[in-house]
Design an enzyme around this catalytic site. Structure first.
Site, PDB file in Angstrom:
ATOM      1  N   SER A 183     -10.682 -43.641 -90.065  1.00  0.00           N
ATOM      2  CA  SER A 183     -10.530 -43.950 -91.486  1.00  0.00           C
ATOM      3  C   SER A 183     -11.737 -44.661 -92.074  1.00  0.00           C
ATOM      4  CB  SER A 183      -9.271 -44.786 -91.710  1.00  0.00           C
ATOM      5  OG  SER A 183      -9.308 -45.966 -90.945  1.00  0.00           O
ATOM      6  N   HIS A 211      -5.685 -38.942 -91.641  1.00  0.00           N
ATOM      7  CA  HIS A 211      -6.760 -38.452 -92.513  1.00  0.00           C
ATOM      8  C   HIS A 211      -7.163 -37.007 -92.180  1.00  0.00           C
ATOM      9  CE1 HIS A 211      -7.277 -42.280 -94.482  1.00  0.00           C
ATOM     10  NE2 HIS A 211      -7.099 -42.837 -93.294  1.00  0.00           N
ATOM     11  N   LYS A 242      -1.340 -39.850 -97.861  1.00  0.00           N
ATOM     12  CA  LYS A 242      -2.736 -39.537 -98.150  1.00  0.00           C
ATOM     13  C   LYS A 242      -2.799 -38.148 -98.799  1.00  0.00           C
ATOM     14  CE  LYS A 242      -3.992 -43.121 -95.043  1.00  0.00           C
ATOM     15  NZ  LYS A 242      -2.833 -43.881 -95.402  1.00  0.00           N
TER      16      LYS A 242
HETATM   17  C1  LIG Z   1      -5.668 -43.895 -89.841  1.00  0.00           C
HETATM   18  C2  LIG Z   1      -4.497 -44.481 -90.556  1.00  0.00           C
HETATM   19  N1  LIG Z   1      -3.317 -44.533 -89.911  1.00  0.00           N
HETATM   20  C3  LIG Z   1      -2.227 -45.054 -90.506  1.00  0.00           C
HETATM   21  C4  LIG Z   1      -2.276 -45.555 -91.782  1.00  0.00           C
HETATM   22  C5  LIG Z   1      -1.056 -46.167 -92.390  1.00  0.00           C
HETATM   23  O1  LIG Z   1      -0.460 -45.247 -93.226  1.00  0.00           O
HETATM   24  P1  LIG Z   1       0.494 -45.752 -94.419  1.00  0.00           P
HETATM   25  O2  LIG Z   1      -0.403 -46.187 -95.514  1.00  0.00           O
HETATM   26  O3  LIG Z   1       1.292 -44.535 -94.744  1.00  0.00           O
HETATM   27  O4  LIG Z   1       1.318 -46.861 -93.885  1.00  0.00           O
HETATM   28  C6  LIG Z   1      -3.463 -45.495 -92.488  1.00  0.00           C
HETATM   29  C7  LIG Z   1      -3.513 -45.991 -93.899  1.00  0.00           C
HETATM   30  O5  LIG Z   1      -4.303 -46.759 -94.319  1.00  0.00           O
HETATM   31  C8  LIG Z   1      -4.612 -44.958 -91.861  1.00  0.00           C
HETATM   32  O6  LIG Z   1      -5.791 -44.935 -92.503  1.00  0.00           O
END
Ligand SMILES: Cc1ncc(COP(=O)(O)O)c(C=O)c1O
Length: 390
Positions: A183, A211, A242
């Site tokens: 991310s 992502h 996302k």
């Molecule tokens: C790689 C990754 N995993 C998990 C999440 C968490 O997802 P959520 O925002 O749906 O809780 C995010 C969000 O920022 C993320 O970037």
């Protein structure tokens, strides 16, 4: 960490001041006017380059319509956790559609990506397990490692040789955990090599595709699908927050994975199920992705263009492919100064600092969207290059 505090509030003040002095204070910006890529933020009209709404589905008419209808017909809150009153038919339908789309035996919905990652590591881990976790993994995976009470070995970012070395001395059941598209730098994990390693060591392979869903792979099915990574030992976490423009997530894998989650995934079991409008929006967005896969190609073109225009400023170079594009700055103060200067020029680009990234690697994090115009991409890239003089 301050130690001379004389009261709880004194401790709070000292702690916040320490963050302030290190350039690490966080202040959320106030955004008005909905989720479109053009928005008013802190009173200024800007083009948003910090949204995870990769495909523009958060404002797609079919997605809005589905959410509104669900609210009117069903109400809003799910009223309970999956094991209480929150196990609604719409969640089952979404799970079935998602499992069909990804070709997994099951998909199990969780209230958020954060909860899904914590829950799957709680479900698979334990004191008899060792989790091997990439140093660049998302905070939710890091917290999941802790919550699972497993032993944890962190391997160097995207270095499979380091993973191998740590696996060779790991005690207990091995679980390899990685983001597929990271991310904070937009780099991809070497999933083919990780899968070979996991198979050789009899390990679970847990892949966070937050992502990657909607941004890569055939029809936006993610990086596992692109590389043909599958099997009973592979678990994929996908988020609806996302590219699907909604909220919530699902853990996708074999039947025992689902059963373990519903037995041992505390972050899922002890949370209220997602609201009806959110589930309806996620289902509708999945429908749009299936019906209009060309939107993924449009996003990929925008991402290519953003890297091209940023030139040497873009981390990973022009050949990287993810819509997340990092521009390395280093110093947290400077990163936030460039972030502020971009906002003044009409672009919302997020400066990212520790603890989100390693100390010394503060950066700008840009996200391309299929909803951006070519002129907007050229504009933000030119502004960054002039501010950084590259
Ligand atoms: C790689 C990754 N995993 C998990 C999440 C968490 O997802 P959520 O925002 O749906 O809780 C995010 C969000 O920022 C993320 O970037």
């Amino acid at each position: 960490m301050p130690t001379s505090a004389t009261s709880p509030l004194d401790w709070a003040d000292q702690t916040l001041l320490a963050d302030e002095r290190a350039g690490l204070s966080r202040r959320p910006r106030r955004r008005q006017g909905g989720s479109a890529p053009h928005s008013v933020v802190d009173g200024r009209r800007v083009v948003v380059f910090s949204s995870n709404d990769y495909l523009g589905l958060a404002t797609h008419p079919a997605v809005r319509e589905a959410a509104s209808r669900a609210a009117l017909e069903l109400g809003v809150g799910a009223t309970g956790s999956r094991h209480l009153s929150g196990c609604h038919a719409a969640i089952d339908d979404l799970e079935e559609a998602l499992a069909g789309f990804l070709g997994t035996a099951t998909a199990t919905v969780a209230p958020s990506g954060y909860a899904a990652n914590v829950a799957i590591l709680e479900a698979l881990g334990g004191p008899d397990a060792t989790i091997l976790s990439d140093a660049g993994n998302h905070a939710s995976l890091i917290d999941g490692c802790r919550a699972s009470r497993s032993r944890v070995a962190v391997y160097r970012h995207r270095e499979v040789a380091d993973l191998e070395a740590r696996l060779a001395v790991a005690a207990g059941r091995p679980i390899v955990v990685t983001d597929s598209v990271f991310s904070m730098d937009g780099a991809s994990a070497d999933l083919a090599a990780l899968d070979r390693t996991a198979r050789r060591h009899g390990a679970w392979l847990v892949v966070d595709e937050a992502h990657a869903l909607g941004t890569t792979g055939p029809g936006g099915r993610g990086l596992c699908a692109e590389l043909g990574i599958g099997g009973d030992h592979v678990v994929r976490v996908v988020t609806f927050s996302k590219a699907l423009g909604a909220a919530g997530a699902a853990v996708c894998g074999s039947e025992p994975v689902r059963r373990l989650l519903l037995q041992r995934g505390r972050a899922l079991i002890f949370s209220t199920a997602p609201p009806h409008p959110t589930m309806a929006a996620a289902r509708a967005a999945l429908g749009v992705l299936i019906a209009e896969p060309e939107v993924v190609s449009r996003l990929q073109e925008r991402a290519r263009s953003l890297r091209l225009h940023l030139g040497p400023a873009a981390l990973g170079g022009e050949n990287a492919s993810s819509p997340i594009v990092a521009v390395m700055i280093g110093d947290p103060w400077r990163a936030m100064a460039v972030d502020a200067a971009l906002w003044e020029r009409g672009y919302l680009v997020q400066g990212v600092r520790p603890p989100t990234v390693e100390p010394g690697t503060s950066r700008l994090r840009l996200v391309a969207s299929a909803a951006h115009s070519e002129a907007e991409i050229e504009g933000v890239a030119a502004a960054i290059r002039s501010l950084l003089e590259v």
